[in-house]
Scaffold this motif. Structure first.
Motif, PDB file in Angstrom:
ATOM      1  N   GLU A 176       0.748  -1.150  -0.107  1.00  0.00           N
ATOM      2  CA  GLU A 176      -0.111  -0.233  -0.068  1.00  0.00           C
ATOM      3  C   GLU A 176       0.916   1.119   0.156  1.00  0.00           C
ATOM      4  OE1 GLU A 176      -3.537   0.381  -0.294  1.00  0.00           O
ATOM      5  OE2 GLU A 176      -2.909  -1.561  -0.936  1.00  0.00           O
ATOM      6  N   GLN A 177       0.373   2.332  -0.707  1.00  0.00           N
ATOM      7  CA  GLN A 177       1.102   3.688  -0.421  1.00  0.00           C
ATOM      8  C   GLN A 177       0.296   4.822  -0.113  1.00  0.00           C
ATOM      9  OE1 GLN A 177       4.492   4.577  -1.914  1.00  0.00           O
ATOM     10  NE2 GLN A 177       4.689   2.403  -1.780  1.00  0.00           N
ATOM     11  N   GLY A 178       0.841   5.841   0.292  1.00  0.00           N
ATOM     12  CA  GLY A 178       0.007   7.121   0.730  1.00  0.00           C
ATOM     13  C   GLY A 178       0.409   7.324   2.096  1.00  0.00           C
ATOM     14  N   ALA A 179       1.012   8.677   2.103  1.00  0.00           N
ATOM     15  CA  ALA A 179       1.188   9.023   3.596  1.00  0.00           C
ATOM     16  C   ALA A 179       0.828  10.592   3.711  1.00  0.00           C
ATOM     17  CB  ALA A 179       2.674   8.773   3.852  1.00  0.00           C
ATOM     18  N   MET A 192       0.799  10.269   8.867  1.00  0.00           N
ATOM     19  CA  MET A 192      -0.083   9.125   8.930  1.00  0.00           C
ATOM     20  C   MET A 192       0.420   8.132   7.645  1.00  0.00           C
ATOM     21  SD  MET A 192      -3.838  10.097   7.703  1.00  0.00           S
ATOM     22  CE  MET A 192      -3.921  11.644   8.429  1.00  0.00           C
ATOM     23  N   THR A 194      -0.474   4.928   4.867  1.00  0.00           N
ATOM     24  CA  THR A 194      -1.412   3.719   4.621  1.00  0.00           C
ATOM     25  C   THR A 194      -0.755   2.444   4.665  1.00  0.00           C
ATOM     26  OG1 THR A 194      -2.442   5.495   3.340  1.00  0.00           O
ATOM     27  CG2 THR A 194      -3.275   3.217   3.262  1.00  0.00           C
ATOM     28  N   ALA A 206      -7.763  -1.022   3.171  1.00  0.00           N
ATOM     29  CA  ALA A 206      -6.495  -0.066   3.544  1.00  0.00           C
ATOM     30  C   ALA A 206      -6.719   0.750   4.490  1.00  0.00           C
ATOM     31  CB  ALA A 206      -5.512   0.267   2.160  1.00  0.00           C
ATOM     32  N   TYR A 207      -5.833   1.258   5.444  1.00  0.00           N
ATOM     33  CA  TYR A 207      -6.251   2.170   6.456  1.00  0.00           C
ATOM     34  C   TYR A 207      -5.029   2.924   7.029  1.00  0.00           C
ATOM     35  CZ  TYR A 207      -4.476  -1.991   8.797  1.00  0.00           C
ATOM     36  OH  TYR A 207      -3.692  -3.034   9.332  1.00  0.00           O
ATOM     37  N   PRO A 208      -5.085   3.957   7.651  1.00  0.00           N
ATOM     38  CA  PRO A 208      -3.954   4.619   8.202  1.00  0.00           C
ATOM     39  C   PRO A 208      -3.449   4.158   9.588  1.00  0.00           C
ATOM     40  CG  PRO A 208      -6.073   5.943   8.499  1.00  0.00           C
ATOM     41  CD  PRO A 208      -6.270   4.666   8.020  1.00  0.00           C
TER      42      PRO A 208
END
Lengths: 747, 747
Positions: A176-179, A192, A194, A206-208
């Protein structure tokens, strides 16, 4: 007597070292399981910690096992050599990649944010329970890690000059990606990251994970980096920065992206240590901050480690062993350590946690645990928890019922309040029944029973038991019912039905008992008398062709079996040992088939379906010595004080629980049947401190006259009286006070 | 007399319609400027609103002008036909793409989140000040928009059946990416979206805009979508969802990504309207929520629109016009509307705003404005603000000084507390001096003077005046000093130096006055007598070769000029009108050169350097009629009540301010010189309501006997007395009470 005398001396030495230096906590070697796909990590963690700090060495082609070049489920592999940081949330001993994020990295000199460039070789690794350290020669930096329950603490000792602490939120073990990241002040960062998609499932959940990072020393310079996606349109010609990493010096607003990080830099006039604390939470940044403050406020690195070490020692001291080799002690206490990592605490220090599937934030006065790898752990892990940590086991059982309340279903493979639906069967039912039947009844058993019956009877939209209607009609799931694993699935349903039957009986529900007990034996319809194996059937009842009993080994996907083959599943249903013997044509044929499996390499110590096979010889009077032999051999072969000292994935403590039980000479051979079977202990004395809130006696002492010398049991005494047979009820065992094994000489 | 009689009737009709229906607010046509690169949008906005709701029709190849296929700076283009939503933060009349995010879209039927698929043709557009509506035949939906200062409000009238409101955070006009979204409840969503990189500059300052969205009706279903980046490693084989849009139904945690959005769906038993409010903030989600609640709490769509319409009418009524055609009224009030969009309010309702470059959150008791496109606006816009909205102008000046305090430098092209460093020169100095010299002195002029001198004298690391040392040494910036625009840069420095000189004189700093006034004339060194044009010089003083006076038109990059060519820059420095005349060889040659420019198509109405050219004839006694003619022709040619009714980018109101002034018959020809020059008004009566907190008279009335009929001025009366000449000081004009133009008959 000579042997005995030598033993006595050894015994004395052992006692000395135990009391003086070798506290249980000193016998933990966190490197065990970091090779051979054990999937444990050597990082610092507190007992059942939400946070942990693991070295991260699975990125970069310099590494033998590279995270993006294969299915890799751990942040650290012992054979690898290229370190790119320290992860602050991690899973231990699992078979799928997830978490392994919030990565810190100390560097010196000019800022470099590409992990392939800033990564480095390393030396002088030290790992203990709650502590890890390593030297990074490229930077002349020593990095140390410890952790409280929800806060990872690192200490970086830098040389003179410019030094940097990177907080890389792009890199991670999860796919997973995304911060999001925001520098709050020159001593604090929040954000945070992901995570999710465990086993490449459920990306929609998918969660933080939230964090707050605090530094012991204000940064002389700080900033953010972001590598944006490459813009593809015509305007790219004016975007000189297109797709390039941008440095955002002094930036204090939120930055969002797939590939971002923060850096804190120092201009050091002389060598100095900077300490960094990262509090985590699955609820909010505010909670992460509160976790950090309440757990580690005012404490420096050394103080946090001191507390965590003490906590580990207390937990590990629930079992004390004497005698045995140093290696055995280390294997034993490391296994015990590994059973105290998952399920881990999921609630914040204020009690809050994300509920499963409701989207709400729940609150507990006690603990909410997570990481329930139940297909693994129903077999021995929770039995072990019931015996040694009954308070925690009851909390876990209550957590499962809370999940039922939240989600409408019991958990199957729960991870951070997501149901990953990994593996097959209905394992929570087994754990609930087993716990109750072992006398831990302080939970809402009627609700538990209702929940168990729901998954056992709801024919449509049943996420736990797909194809239940077929199973109920025919006694098995057929090759049209499911895409694969139809035999395994049938067997797992039988296991769960047996558990329901046992609980029904205990609750006085006689009709249910009869009906579910009958259901629990239906696997027999899949027994191929010619092959003496279970095999898949088609919808019309015919055998599935072609059928190769070996197919399915080494996790090969196949129609009949999940993560195994016909050999590895045929003897799984120990609750029907008598039936299995009969199916095989009697004890002799049963034993021959068992021997065949072990002698021809069909046995797989690395996975759960055949995990009890070695103990099955105890069902054959006169052949119990074979159980003793097989278990000793398996321990000797697969459990070592070495990185490859686990047979495979630790499976969140299941393989470790197997080793602990086996080394204590007892094993809970049948899930939901509260009894143990005996083999030879590895220590001369084992003291299990029992919790008198739950059990009548405050300890169970297991002694053995000469472990390691002789190999076979001559006589067994229970509570001072000679004991006939190799099985004992849970109640009798825990009330015995003492079990003594006398081994035969000169075997 | 016949003509006059007809006029009188027209006049009466006009009065009737004005007072009964045609309030100024009803004369606004927000479609003006939505074609021909005007870059305005027809969306709903309150005066100087932070939020606005614009239709977004620049994505998708179905559109003539597609955002990713060219340099495109606006969320809406009138020629386009394919709508993909409604943006909630927008820029108006600028030359670079940014903002244009937080996009909503109503759809019906099955959920579709790909804008290329959910986009649609549209009909029946209506745009008014503070209101926009459109029909979407594909969905049988009517969409309406209004806005309060910081909150965009939409109303979607759906047919019976399943309807959806999408909140697309991936799509946007800006090339920046990255958003966070969280569904708070079935009636609320919160999140943030990254914007920035205006003019493809300063990506390292890309920053978030925060929002809270509230719905009038709880969603029957809600969720998030996320299209993750495609994973490239080996594990892709197990990631069936790799790179695909994932639907996260009922998800209530934060989701982060480049391409994400939220949806709210309704199952409507009959046609119904759903209202949606989106509060925005550049400080925090909490502030966005507070903005929404305090501005629109308890108000429905109609009530918000009513208030915003009233606010517009009050602002627009500061100038009342009588006579003139309906078209002229619409052109005039729409221009006035366009001057009241930027600079826009940047602070939240609690006073908070992000400071420029400090990373801190500032707080104001008044207003913090943003979007200072000063290279444009120093020429006429702020002069206009000083006259009609002096309170706002003073706030803006104070904001500029706050920026100096925060950032160490005056702003150049400030956008949401980022300095974009777009264009050249030192324009804030001009605005500060001009405001002071027009009598608006209630600001810290000593600090202003210090700030102005800093950029005028600091030789190194001067972000406002690169190559200042060369300029001071030689009087000009040479072709080695900068990569392009060396003549323009020299001229801009001259303009700023003139402003400093004028302020110095007003403050009694005689030495500074002399020195800066001298500096302000140094462009003369770039005058090529042969060509009668300014041209670049090399470091050794030689002319730059090859030199093509036409090069630079249509924004072509060139060595000498920024967004223009030698023709469009030669007469820019009106503060040295006398010098220019002399350089040209006298008034005749000056006039001939001016005529040559107009008559040979070298004049560019679409940009600022030559914006005052038409008025320059007033410097030539006897040729003032040519000014009257040129300005009338330019108005007739370039300003229309039509989408292409602006000459080009509105430049945050500069082009509109030109039209307003020109239509009122007065123009502030020289920045930092508080005087006006006269041309023919377009209305028979113009009442400018002056603010008596700042000015002695409460109004200035401009009358003209037969505008639109006769074309040339015969006589001018000021304060009832005949006035000689075509220039008047700011003070004399504003104290005159009345200016009457008598035009010649039968011209």
């Amino acid at each position: 007597m000579k042997a005995l005398k030598i033993l006595s001396i050894g015994f004395l030495i052992s006692i000395n070292t135990t009391t003086a230096q070798d506290k249980p906590v000193d016998d933990v070697n966190p490197f065990i399981g970091t090779s051979n796909f054990g999937a444990t990590h050597p990082g610092a963690i507190a007992p059942r910690g939400m946070a942990s700090v693991s070295p991260f060495n699975v990125a970069g082609k310099q590494n033998v096992l590279e995270k993006d070049s294969r299915w890799l489920s751990n942040p650290y592999v012992n054979e690898n050599t290229f370190l790119t940081g320290f992860t602050h949330v991690n899973l231990s001993g699992v078979g799928c990649p997830d978490l392994g994020v919030i990565i810190t990295m100390p560097t010196t000199g000019e800022l470099e944010t590409d992990h392939l460039k800033y990564g480095t070789a390393y030396t002088d690794e030290v790992a203990k329970a709650g502590y890890y350290s390593v030297n990074l020669p490229k930077y002349k930096v020593k990095a140390e890690a410890t952790a409280s329950t929800r806060t990872g603490v690192t200490r970086y000792t830098f040389p003179e000059g410019r030094s940097n602490i990177l907080l890389n939120l792009g890199l991670g073990l999860t796919n997973e990606q995304g911060a999001m990241v925001k520098v709050v002040s020159p001593t604090e960062i929040e954000g945070m990251r992901t995570v999710g998609s465990f086993c490449y499932n459920s990306p929609e959940h998918a969660y933080p994970v939230y964090f707050v990072a605090r530094f012991s020393k204000p940064a002389d310079e700080f900033g953010i980096w972001k590598k944006p996606a490459t813009y593809e349109g015509e305007e790219a010609q004016w975007m000189t920065y297109n797709g390039k990493t941008r440095m955002m010096k002094g930036f204090t607003r939120e930055v969002i992206g797939d590939s971002i990080g923060a850096y804190f830099s120092y201009n050091l006039k002389k060598s100095a240590a900077v300490e960094m604390k990262i509090g985590v939470s699955y609820v909010s940044i505010a909670n992460a901050r509160e976790n950090l403050e309440k757990e580690t406020g005012g404490l420096d690195f050394d103080k946090v480690y001191e507390r965590t070490k003490k906590a580990w020692n207390e937990k590990l001291s629930k079992i004390e062993v004497e005698g045995g080799t140093k290696e055995d002690r280390t294997i034993f206490y490391t296994a015990l350590y590994h059973t105290l990592i998952h399920p881990n605490i999921f609630n914040d220090i204020n009690g809050e946690y994300p509920e499963i599937s409701t989207g709400k934030i729940g609150k507990t006065d006690n603990h909410r645990y997570t990481v329930f790898s139940l297909w693994d752990t129903y077999r021995n892990y929770h039995q072990f928890m019931s015996m040694v940590y009954p308070g925690q086991q009851l909390e876990m059982v209550k957590n499962m019922l809370d999940m039922y309340d939240e989600n409408g279903w019991l958990p199957k493979w729960e991870l951070n309040s997501t149901e990953t639906f990994t593996m097959v069967g209905d394992p929570a039912s087994v754990v609930l029944a087993d716990t109750y039947l072992r006398g831990l009844t302080d939970f809402d058993v009627e609700k538990a029973y209702e929940a168990m019956k729901k998954s056992a009877t709801q024919l449509e939209n049943n996420p736990l038991r797909p194809a239940l209607a077929d199973y109920l009609r025919d006694g098995y799931v057929n090759t049209s019912s499911l895409a694969d694993g139809v035999v395994s699935t049938t067997q797992e349903y039988n296991v769960a039905d047996y558990a329901i039957a046992r609980l029904a009986r205990a609750l006085g529900k006689k009709e249910d008992y009869r009906s579910f007990y009958k259901r629990s034996l239906s696997y027999r319809k899949l027994f191929d008398k010619k092959l003496k194996l279970l095999r898949p059937r088609n919808a019309d009842g015919s055998w599935y062709e072609p059928f190769d009993p070996v197919k399915g080994a080494n996790f090969e996907k196949n129609m009949g079996f999940i993560e195994g083959n016909a050999w590895q599943y045929v003897f799984m249903l120990t609750h029907d040992a008598k039936g299995m013997i009969k199916l095989m044509g009697g004890k002799k044929d049963f034993e021959a088939q068992l021997d065949h499996i072990f002698d021809n390499g069909h046995y797989d110590m690395a996975n759960e379906p055949d995990i009890a096979y070695g103990f099955l010889y105890n069902y054959i009077k006169g052949s119990e010595w074979k159980a003793q032999k097989r278990i000793r051999e398996l321990l000797d072969t697969y459990y070592k004080n070495a990185p490859d000292g686990l047979p495979g994935n630790d499976d969140t403590g299941t393989m470790s629980a197997w080793a602990i039980y086996s080394m204590m000479g007892i094993y809970p051979i049948t899930p939901a049947n509260p009894e143990y079977t005996f083999v030879v202990p590895r220590f001369s004395k084992i003291t299990i401190h029992l919790d008198i809130d739950y059990y009548k006696k405050d300890k169970l002492v297991i002694t053995c006259n000469n472990p390691g010398e002789s190999r076979y049991i001559d006589k067994i005494q229970v509570g001072g009286k000679e004991y006939k047979g190799y099985f004992i009820s849970d109640e009798a065992l825990l009330n015995a006070g003492e079990v003594s094994f006398r081994l035969k000489e000169n075997d």
